[in-house]
Design a protein around this motif. Structure first.
Motif, PDB file in Angstrom:
ATOM      1  N   UNK C 358       0.817  -1.216   0.000  1.00 16.30           N
ATOM      2  CA  UNK C 358       0.000   0.000   0.000  1.00 16.30           C
ATOM      3  C   UNK C 358       0.854   1.270   0.000  1.00 16.30           C
ATOM      4  N   UNK C 359       2.008   1.189   0.691  1.00 16.00           N
ATOM      5  CA  UNK C 359       2.887   2.347   0.746  1.00 16.00           C
ATOM      6  C   UNK C 359       3.483   2.631  -0.634  1.00 16.00           C
ATOM      7  N   UNK C 360       4.105   1.603  -1.241  1.00 17.56           N
ATOM      8  CA  UNK C 360       4.737   1.783  -2.534  1.00 17.56           C
ATOM      9  C   UNK C 360       3.701   2.128  -3.601  1.00 17.56           C
ATOM     10  N   UNK C 361       2.512   1.552  -3.458  1.00 16.32           N
ATOM     11  CA  UNK C 361       1.449   1.852  -4.421  1.00 16.32           C
ATOM     12  C   UNK C 361       1.073   3.332  -4.368  1.00 16.32           C
ATOM     13  N   UNK C 362       1.037   3.884  -3.163  1.00 14.33           N
ATOM     14  CA  UNK C 362       0.703   5.312  -3.025  1.00 14.33           C
ATOM     15  C   UNK C 362       1.697   6.149  -3.830  1.00 14.33           C
ATOM     16  N   UNK C 365       1.516   4.936  -7.982  1.00  6.78           N
ATOM     17  CA  UNK C 365       0.258   5.287  -8.660  1.00  6.78           C
ATOM     18  C   UNK C 365       0.026   6.797  -8.667  1.00  6.78           C
ATOM     19  N   UNK C 366       0.492   7.489  -7.624  1.00  6.98           N
ATOM     20  CA  UNK C 366       0.420   8.956  -7.668  1.00  6.98           C
ATOM     21  C   UNK C 366       1.290   9.470  -8.807  1.00  6.98           C
ATOM     22  N   UNK C 439      -6.730   4.221  -9.543  1.00 12.86           N
ATOM     23  CA  UNK C 439      -5.422   3.607  -9.258  1.00 12.86           C
ATOM     24  C   UNK C 439      -5.481   2.134  -9.642  1.00 12.86           C
ATOM     25  N   UNK C 440      -4.294   1.594  -9.874  1.00 17.92           N
ATOM     26  CA  UNK C 440      -4.147   0.192 -10.242  1.00 17.92           C
ATOM     27  C   UNK C 440      -3.278  -0.448  -9.166  1.00 17.92           C
TER      28      UNK C 440
END
Lengths: 75, 284, 761
Positions: C358-362, C365-366, C439-440
């Motif tokens: 979830x951290x890396x995705x934030x 994806x941002x 987001x993906x």
């Protein structure tokens, strides 16, 4: 004499190497094989022989592949 | 959790309750719905040796409209309020506030009088009750007196109730106003302690605006009230009025928000309350 | 023969038999058990973030009424340390403490009140030491070392190609720093357990955990008993989300039982859980992402730091997952990824649903959304240009499997009305602004290159039912139902005939734990192998009874048939039993793994991934800074869906936990003291915070290595929520937040100073 292949997994790799080909006497156990390469963590280890769960006391057969690793986890 | 040393008294009538308070008042805590006190018990904040549980005093559970007043008996829960036509008609914003109290389970137990006696500056019911210029009735075995709410509450968990007294009623004038609105900022949509709150009432005799969680007690925004009385509420006066409301607030910084943010939020809530009154909007 | 379509018992909403009893409060969790004569235990904890322990005096506490035993480090026969990867955290601190809430002693007394009083009477002589309250401090020149090996617990760099050159030649480079906060699991049942010694001298432990066999080994290593003398039961558990993946109070409970030789119960208070329980790692992520004129990614530079607390626990693996996720499910030809796991005195961070994803995705994806805005491209179209393709070579050297689902997730999202008509939403007040974000997400299934050989079993009972035995605890996911369905499908019998034995080291094989979205994939695989073995053995005994050869016996829908006649599996099991042959069959599954881990990592890369696209609609109050989530439309590819109702419920829960992470949840440490230890101060979303519409539409795909094509659903829903909602807030207000949570104060201060009057203009 029997020939087996022992693969290490997880943090064991950094300490004991990736894999070893061992020649052992008839009747040698998985535990004997692991001791040969310095793995003596009998309290905290999972062993798998030919993709099936095994115990350290199980007798090895010629051609076996053993994977040994601490019971890690991850995500 | 240490309360095996505490003695529990459960009076079945008002007279019995007053008698218990007469005898043990000095070392007693009163429990009604118990939604505040059970938390204090868990945190070892109850130093008293006696708990007087008034939950069986059925005669105090009523909502009456009489003599131009709406009267809430001390055992009236927030759920009772939400089911009352009198409260809906005469003080819609008190119900807007009641709806903000805890969860359904909490509202089924917690009482308006308990919220008043706990005297938290963040209590949801207090800003509308201040704006309604409510008062409380106190009874003891020796007699009865009435105290204005803003005089009754001295600070967080501090009131003018004497040890032998019981708050038996909270009442307010059944005002026929031009609209009222309560808005609260919590850090989630419900079951959140108020960061700040605003209650605005356009009564026949003038504006009354009260704010929660901006000081040790609920605060009335006198300058803003006077400004609106003088200028009326219009699109043009909205902004200045809400700025005046915020100016009356002296919030602090804590885990729920900084003083600076609270100040901005008060202005925003005041603006939103007044906007909704001006344009006759229902709550969202 | 396995049917590929038209399944009978999977893809069906078979109800969870525990659903009603859990919803109505009937289920007895371990914290609800009060066996007769059970002692109550309490833990003595450090009030200081860092201190030298000069002495522990238990003499006064021991004299307290009802006190039966006080356990300190001296009572530990084995290793006074635990940790899944590296054993750094003391079971009981004796020389120093490194976080508020660190345990030093355990008290057992006849009542909880007596135990509490005795715990308070234990005198610990501390000498307070300077502590480290942030990663910046920890890495500063004058920082004291928390552990002798320094404040960098682990460091890893993965590099491919020439990112410097690629960035320099890119049409556009987007450079940003992202920050995420600590998140708490806030399970309804805090860490809890009850234990006793049975007549045979076996230590029975009924504890909230996620991996009974691994816990058993960690317990054995510390208390000095052989593992066969310990039984661990992890069912039922009132929620875990990763917070019970590492040891919590298991070893403490074992020590207390061994010392008192009585039944002992230990339940952490919410406030203890808030201090001594684990958190999601807070991350700081410096990102530099390059893209060509054609919208194809050229390079990514990601420098990640994570606060793991004083002891590592799952930190290395959390960092691995973050590093593997920070390129997204995109082809990135050149990259540089650096991960640094930093020690602080801010409590222990460990596993939490999604690990570092979830951290890396934030961050990633941002970055993707910003790139799309800068290039003027549709955000989903930009992803479509860059996503992994089936059997392509992935970022970490391995060949990808089936990625068709990922493309379909994007397709479904782009066809939804919310995305097509996103500009048409009109809020009800002038100060409210609406926006839609996207987001993906990707999440590896299982432990990547770490070896994983789950075992499970089925037992065919002559009385007329089958038992499925596996150790991955069902702590609320519904695994007991979906696994019963898998076994029912394989045998061709009704799921009502399949009973489940779960998470008990005395009765079930070691399937591993419930984590890493692996439960269905691993236990399913091993159970199907068990079923094959069972059917093969039943065919042999049936052949005997029907006087034919085993290969002349066919099997379908519970019946073994040959020319000479037929018999059902239960009758056949009865024949096995008469012969003294086993009717329980253990199966295994070798989780496929890539042979060459990325150097310096423990588990990168994974072979099998779940994917998802998420659309979110928000309404931002531009005067207050509050964000109200109106819609979350989720399009996940989790492989074959075994039970659509349970899988959707997993998605609803994950999305809500992600919503909390995005807009309100933060475990606050002030000078290394936890400030948000209970439900009053640490806010999680309530039903009223849930969106008006929250919906999941599965993109079914078939994973060749998964049971009936299944992958995993546990983590994928939480991963894209924060990045999606940050994008929605950007769409609504024009401002993109790069720090979580998007709390009202943070949102308001990031908006241009807007006075009420302007909001209505």
């Amino acid at each position: 004499m029997i020939s087996v292949r022992v693969e290490l997994g997880g943090p064991f790799r950094e300490r004991f190497g990736h894999w070893h080909a061992l020649t052992l006497g008839e009747g040698a156990t998985i535990g004997d094989g692991l001791k040969r390469i310095g793995v003596n963590e009998d309290l905290y280890i999972v062993v798998v022989r030919n993709s099936e769960r095994a115990e350290l006391s199980d007798i090895l057969k010629d051609g076996d592949t053993v994977v040994a690793f601490p019971p890690v986890g991850g995500g | 959790m240490k309360y095996s040393h505490i003695k529990l008294l459960s009076p079945g009538s008002l007279d019995e309750a007053l008698a218990f308070l007469h005898d043990h008042g000095a070392e007693a805590r009163i429990i009604s719905g118990g939604t505040d006190l059970s938390v204090y018990l868990k945190d070892d904040l109850v130093k008293e040796s006696v708990i007087v549980d008034i939950s069986k005093v059925k005669e105090l559970r009523y909502i009456q409209e009489a003599d131009g007043m709406v009267k809430l008996g001390a055992r009236t829960t927030f759920s009772d309020c939400l089911g009352s036509h009198a409260v809906w008609r005469k003080a819609t914003f008190l119900n807007e506030a009641a709806r903000e109290v805890g969860s359904t389970q909490i509202r089924n137990l917690a009482t308006v009088a308990g919220n008043v006696c706990n005297a938290s500056p963040a209590a949801d019911s207090l800003p509308p009750l201040y704006a309604l210029e409510a008062s409380v009735t106190l009874r003891s075995s020796l007699g009865e007196r009435e105290v204005r709410l803003d005089e009754f509450i001295l600070g967080p968990r501090k009131t003018r109730r004497s040890a032998d007294e019981l708050v038996t009623e909270v009442k307010f004038p059944a005002v026929d106003g031009h609209g009222n609105r309560f808005r609260k900022l919590g850090l989630r949509a419900s079951q959140a302690i108020s960061v700040v709150s605003v209650a605005a009432l356009s009564a026949v005799d003038g504006w009354r605006i009260a704010m929660g969680a901006v000081g040790p007690t609920v605060v009335r925004a006198a300058d803003a009230e006077e400004y609106l009385d003088r200028n009326g509420l219009t699109q043009a006066s909205l902004k200045a009025a809400s700025e005046l409301v915020a100016r009356a607030a002296k919030p602090i910084t804590d885990v729920r928000g900084t003083a600076e943010y609270r100040k901005r939020a008060i202005e925003a809530l005041a603006y939103q309350c007044l906007y909704d009154i001006l344009y006759g909007q229902e709550g969202t | 023969m396995m049917r590929l379509l038209n399944y009978r018992w999977i893809q069906r909403p078979v109800p969870n038999p525990l659903g009603e009893e859990k919803a109505t409060g009937v289920t007895r969790f371990f914290s609800d058990m009060f066996p007769q004569g059970c002692l109550m235990a309490k833990t003595v904890r450090s009030p200081h973030p860092r201190a030298k322990v000069k002495g522990i005096d238990v003499s006064q506490a021991l004299r307290g009424p009802g006190v039966q035993a006080i356990v300190t480090a001296k009572d530990i026969q084995g290793l006074n340390a635990y940790g899944v990867f590296f054993q750094e955290a003391p079971v009981l601190a004796s020389t120093e403490v490194n976080y508020v809430g660190e345990p030093l002693a355990l008290v057992a007394a006849e009542t909880e009140e007596q135990a509490e009083a005795a715990a308070e009477a234990v005198r610990v002589d501390y000498e307070q030491l300077p502590f480290i309250s942030s990663m910046e401090e920890a890495l500063g020149p004058d920082a004291p070392n928390i552990l002798p090996d320094g404040n960098i617990a682990r460091h890893c760099v993965i590099e491919q190609g020439d990112y410097r050159k690629a960035l320099a030649e890119s049409h556009l480079v987007v450079k940003n720093t992202y920050r995420t906060q600590k998140q708490k699991h806030m399970y309804l049942e805090p860490e809890a357990g009850m234990g006793y010694l049975d007549e045979a001298g076996v230590l029975n432990l009924f504890v909230g955990g996620q991996n009974p066999y691994r816990d058993r080994l960690q317990i054995a290593r510390s208390v000095g008993l052989p593992k066969e003398k310990i039984r661990v039961v992890n069912f039922p558990v009132g929620g875990a989300f990763g917070g019970k993946d590492e040891i919590t109070l298991q070893i403490h409970l074992a020590l207390l039982v061994l010392k008192t030789r009585r039944a002992v119960k230990l339940v952490w208070s919410r406030e203890e859980s808030g201090a001594a329980g684990y958190s999601r790692h807070a991350f700081k992520m410096d990102m530099e992402t390059g893209v060509g004129r054609d919208g194809k990614l050229t390079a990514n530079r990601a420098v990640l730091f994570a606060d793991t607390g004083p002891y590592m626990s799952f930190g290395p693996s959390v960092m691995d997952v973050a590093m593997e996720t920070v390129n997204g499910p995109y082809i990135v030809p050149h990259y540089f990824i650096e991960g640094t796991l930093v020690r602080t005195n801010n409590g222990m961070s460990a596993a939490f649903r999604g690990f570092g994803a979830p951290q890396a995705n934030f961050a990633v994806e941002s970055q993707m959304n910003i790139i799309a805005e800068e290039l003027g491209l549709d955000k989903l179209e930009l992803r479509e240009k860059n996503i992994w393709r089936s059997r392509a070579r992935a970022n970490f050297g391995h060949e990808l499997g089936n990625c068709e689902g990922l493309r379909k997730c994007l397709e479904k999202a782009s066809r939804s009305a919310l995305w097509k008509y996103r500009g048409n939403i009109r809020p009800a007040r002038p100060w409210l602004k609406s926006g839609v974000g996207v987001a993906v997400a990707m999440k590896g299934i299982g432990f990547g290159v770490l070896p994983d050989y789950p075992a499970a079993a089925v037992e065919v009972h002559p009385e007329g039912h089958v038992t499925a035995l596996f150790s991955n605890p069902d702590y609320g996911q519904g695994l007991i139902v979906s696994n019963a369905q898998l076994v029912a499908e394989k045998f061709g019998i009704s799921p009502s005939l399949v009973k489940v034995s779960n998470a008990d080291t005395n009765f079930v094989p070691d399937t591993g734990g419930s984590s890493a979205s692996r439960s269905t994939y691993t236990s399913g695989g091993a159970l199907l192998d068990s079923c094959d073995k069972a059917i093969a053995a039943l065919k042999v005994v049936a052949a005997d009874a029907l006087h034919t050869r085993p290969d002349a016996v066919t099997y379908s829908e519970g019946m073994l048939r040959a020319d000479a006649g037929e018999l059902d599996i239960f009758r056949a099991a009865g024949l096995l039993k008469e012969k003294g042959a086993p009717t329980k069959f253990v199966g295994t599954f070798a989780v496929p793994r890539f042979d060459s881990p990325v150097s310096g990592s423990l588990e990168i890369p994974h072979m099998v991934h779940s994917f998802a696209a998420l659309l979110g609609e928000v309404e931002v109050d531009t005067l207050l800074g509050t964000v109200r989530v109106k819609r979350l439309l989720f399009y996940p590819d989790i492989g074959r869906v075994i039970n659509p109702v349970i899988a959707s419920a997993q998605c609803d829960g994950g999305l809500m936990q992600g919503l909390g992470y995005a807009i309100m949840e933060e475990h606050v440490y002030d000078a290394s003291v936890p400030k948000t230890r209970n439900f009053t101060t640490y806010l999680v979303p309530c039903p009223t915070d849930s969106p008006v519409e929250i919906g999941t539409e599965f993109v079914e795909s078939t994973e060749a290595t998964g049971p009936f094509g299944a992958k995993g659903v546990g983590e994928i829903p939480i991963i894209p929520v924060a990045s999606c909602l940050a994008d929605a807030v950007r769409d609504a207000t024009g401002v993109r937040l790069k720090q979580l949570p998007m709390s009202p104060g943070r949102v308001l201060s990031s908006l241009p100073d807007q006075k009420p009057a302007e909001a209505t203009a």
